[in-house]
Design an enzyme around this catalytic site. Sequence first.
Site, mmCIF file in Angstrom:
data_model
loop_
_atom_site.group_PDB
_atom_site.id
_atom_site.type_symbol
_atom_site.label_atom_id
_atom_site.label_comp_id
_atom_site.label_asym_id
_atom_site.label_seq_id
_atom_site.Cartn_x
_atom_site.Cartn_y
_atom_site.Cartn_z
ATOM 1 N N LEU A 1 -0.107 12.585 -18.223
ATOM 2 C CA LEU A 1 -1.097 13.668 -18.838
ATOM 3 C C LEU A 1 -2.510 13.435 -18.429
ATOM 4 O O LEU A 1 -3.150 14.460 -18.083
ATOM 5 C CB LEU A 1 -1.024 13.492 -20.330
ATOM 6 C CG LEU A 1 -1.940 14.179 -21.045
ATOM 7 C CD1 LEU A 1 -1.620 15.802 -20.848
ATOM 8 C CD2 LEU A 1 -1.805 13.766 -22.802
ATOM 9 N N LYS B 1 13.240 -1.752 -15.268
ATOM 10 C CA LYS B 1 12.383 -2.325 -16.202
ATOM 11 C C LYS B 1 13.176 -3.343 -17.036
ATOM 12 O O LYS B 1 13.061 -4.378 -17.298
ATOM 13 C CB LYS B 1 11.368 -1.778 -16.813
ATOM 14 C CG LYS B 1 10.444 -0.959 -16.030
ATOM 15 C CD LYS B 1 9.225 -2.229 -15.526
ATOM 16 C CE LYS B 1 8.305 -1.459 -14.581
ATOM 17 N NZ LYS B 1 7.414 -2.283 -13.644
ATOM 18 N N LEU C 1 0.813 -1.348 -0.094
ATOM 19 C CA LEU C 1 -0.034 -0.032 -0.165
ATOM 20 C C LEU C 1 0.861 1.405 -0.102
ATOM 21 O O LEU C 1 0.336 2.313 0.352
ATOM 22 C CB LEU C 1 -1.103 0.150 1.050
ATOM 23 C CG LEU C 1 -1.810 -1.182 1.320
ATOM 24 C CD1 LEU C 1 -3.048 -1.208 2.388
ATOM 25 C CD2 LEU C 1 -2.832 -1.350 -0.025
ATOM 26 N N SER D 1 7.272 -1.990 -19.858
ATOM 27 C CA SER D 1 6.863 -0.794 -20.004
ATOM 28 C C SER D 1 7.283 -0.233 -21.484
ATOM 29 O O SER D 1 8.442 -0.808 -21.787
ATOM 30 C CB SER D 1 7.262 0.218 -19.115
ATOM 31 O OG SER D 1 7.017 1.552 -19.682
ATOM 32 N N ARG E 1 1.393 9.642 -28.337
ATOM 33 C CA ARG E 1 1.440 8.495 -27.443
ATOM 34 C C ARG E 1 0.379 7.567 -27.755
ATOM 35 O O ARG E 1 -0.648 7.806 -28.518
ATOM 36 C CB ARG E 1 1.515 8.621 -25.978
ATOM 37 C CG ARG E 1 2.414 9.544 -25.515
ATOM 38 C CD ARG E 1 3.981 8.702 -25.566
ATOM 39 N NE ARG E 1 5.046 9.862 -24.879
ATOM 40 C CZ ARG E 1 5.658 10.518 -25.621
ATOM 41 N NH1 ARG E 1 5.765 10.562 -27.086
ATOM 42 N NH2 ARG E 1 6.701 11.246 -25.044
ATOM 43 N N THR F 1 8.851 2.128 -21.987
ATOM 44 C CA THR F 1 9.554 3.014 -21.724
ATOM 45 C C THR F 1 11.213 2.187 -21.877
ATOM 46 O O THR F 1 12.310 2.975 -22.012
ATOM 47 C CB THR F 1 9.814 3.403 -20.095
ATOM 48 O OG1 THR F 1 10.327 4.710 -19.888
ATOM 49 C CG2 THR F 1 10.005 2.502 -19.267
ATOM 50 N N TYR G 1 14.184 4.739 -13.758
ATOM 51 C CA TYR G 1 13.025 3.682 -13.928
ATOM 52 C C TYR G 1 13.043 2.579 -15.199
ATOM 53 O O TYR G 1 12.810 1.538 -14.899
ATOM 54 C CB TYR G 1 11.614 4.636 -13.808
ATOM 55 C CG TYR G 1 10.523 3.641 -14.213
ATOM 56 C CD1 TYR G 1 9.883 2.861 -13.407
ATOM 57 C CD2 TYR G 1 9.922 3.931 -15.537
ATOM 58 C CE1 TYR G 1 8.717 2.175 -13.596
ATOM 59 C CE2 TYR G 1 8.834 3.265 -15.964
ATOM 60 C CZ TYR G 1 8.244 2.457 -14.975
ATOM 61 O OH TYR G 1 6.964 1.732 -15.358
ATOM 62 N N ASN H 1 0.762 3.639 -22.974
ATOM 63 C CA ASN H 1 0.178 4.860 -21.870
ATOM 64 C C ASN H 1 -1.210 4.271 -21.402
ATOM 65 O O ASN H 1 -2.232 4.703 -21.942
ATOM 66 C CB ASN H 1 0.334 5.996 -22.737
ATOM 67 C CG ASN H 1 1.603 6.614 -22.944
ATOM 68 O OD1 ASN H 1 2.366 6.084 -23.722
ATOM 69 N ND2 ASN H 1 2.013 7.698 -22.334
#
Length: 342
Positions: A203, A156, A37, A128, A234, A130, A152, A182
């Site tokens: 966004l 990944k 959490l 991702s 995107r 990314t 980050y 996204n």
Amino acid sequence: MSRPSTVLLTGGAGYIGSHTAVVLLEAGHRVVVVDDLSNSSEESLRRVRRLADGDLSFHRVDLRDVEALDAVVTGAGIDSVIHFAGLKAVGESVDQPVRYWDVNVGGTIALLEVLERHGIRKLVFSSSATVYGEPERVPIDESAAVGATNPYGRTKQAIEMLLGDVAGSSPEWHVVLLRYFNPVGAHPSGDIGEDPNGIPNNLMPFVMQVAVGRRDELTIFGDDYPTPDGTCIRDYIHVMDLAAGHLAAIERIDSLPGCRAVNLGTGSGSSVLQVVAAASEAVGRPLPHRIGPRRAGDVPASFADPALAAELLGWRAERTLPEMCADAWRWQSQNPEGYPAG
Ligand code: NAD
Ligand code: WQD
């Protein structure tokens, strides 16, 4: 329809995990959530239980606590795992690289240790787009070079490599690396959705907080990119489509030995201005925005070639940008401050 199974969701109280939990339960699977959490609320899971019948248990555990995780898995009859848990804010990862490597990579290593102990060898991982960094061309297919441009993204990439090594250690491993583009939107009920802490980096949540009056205006990060309207493009994908992609991966995983990367995207891109227009349409009024400078690290265009997901998983994204905005708005307008505390 595959037979009902028991799926461990790490990070299952979070944005994508909670939507995936609904879809798994609706398909008859049992769901075991572990989440500390740190970026979510147990309220999301209370609402998941209201949205879908079935067997969902929750354990508040930090993934890096191997013995606590082992205690959850022992006797739970876990068949497969979807590994969502991790930290995901690009900017924060630049400031706190050790924490990102510890939680994301360290958490995955702890998880793998427990899975090895229990002979659980089916894993779907939240990767991702990314990892593609600055893509050489769009649409991006899975053979494109990887080369993340921030800590980050590098966690990944590192986890993808780790899982490739693990899958290579025994033919019993079945690993699917889902590279999301996204994710946006919310469950159509508006009961669960994306609830970022602080100022949203992404966004759609920022636009929705402007719509609900929590922020004055959106700053569009640059309109001088080499795209038709000058703003970045995107591949926005509805979180319910993403959830369906996870269900497909879990239900097909027996036929997917080894380790493979699969894009989850729609295959078509939208510009920032197109998102703002679609969101204004959903909200029913213009949303204040202004053009600001570029944000460091943004690439002009990123969208998926989703053909492999169709071939391997039998999955395609179905929901449109107007649906993404309508569902995001339903969630935000019904829950202006996100989930209640506690
Ligand atoms: P999220 O933050 O809503 O969910 C992640 C969950 O992991 C949270 O509930 C958090 O409390 C939990 N968690 C974090 N550290 C933990 C730990 N040490 N032990 C146990 N639980 C821990 O994020 P999300 O948007 O649902 O993303 C889920 C996954 O998908 C992440 O791995 C993220 O990197 C990846 N992803 C997200 C996006 C996106 O834009 N949302 C895009 C691509 C990939
Ligand atoms: C989308 C577009 C911004 C905010 C990020 C991560 C990626 C993945 C998905 C986890 C860009 C513009 C944004 C704002 C804006 N997450 N924008 N004003 O950067 O494509 O991807 O989330 O894996 O790793 O990097 O998504 O939503 O931040 O931005 O103009 O206030 O909106 O410049 O063009 P991005 P985003």
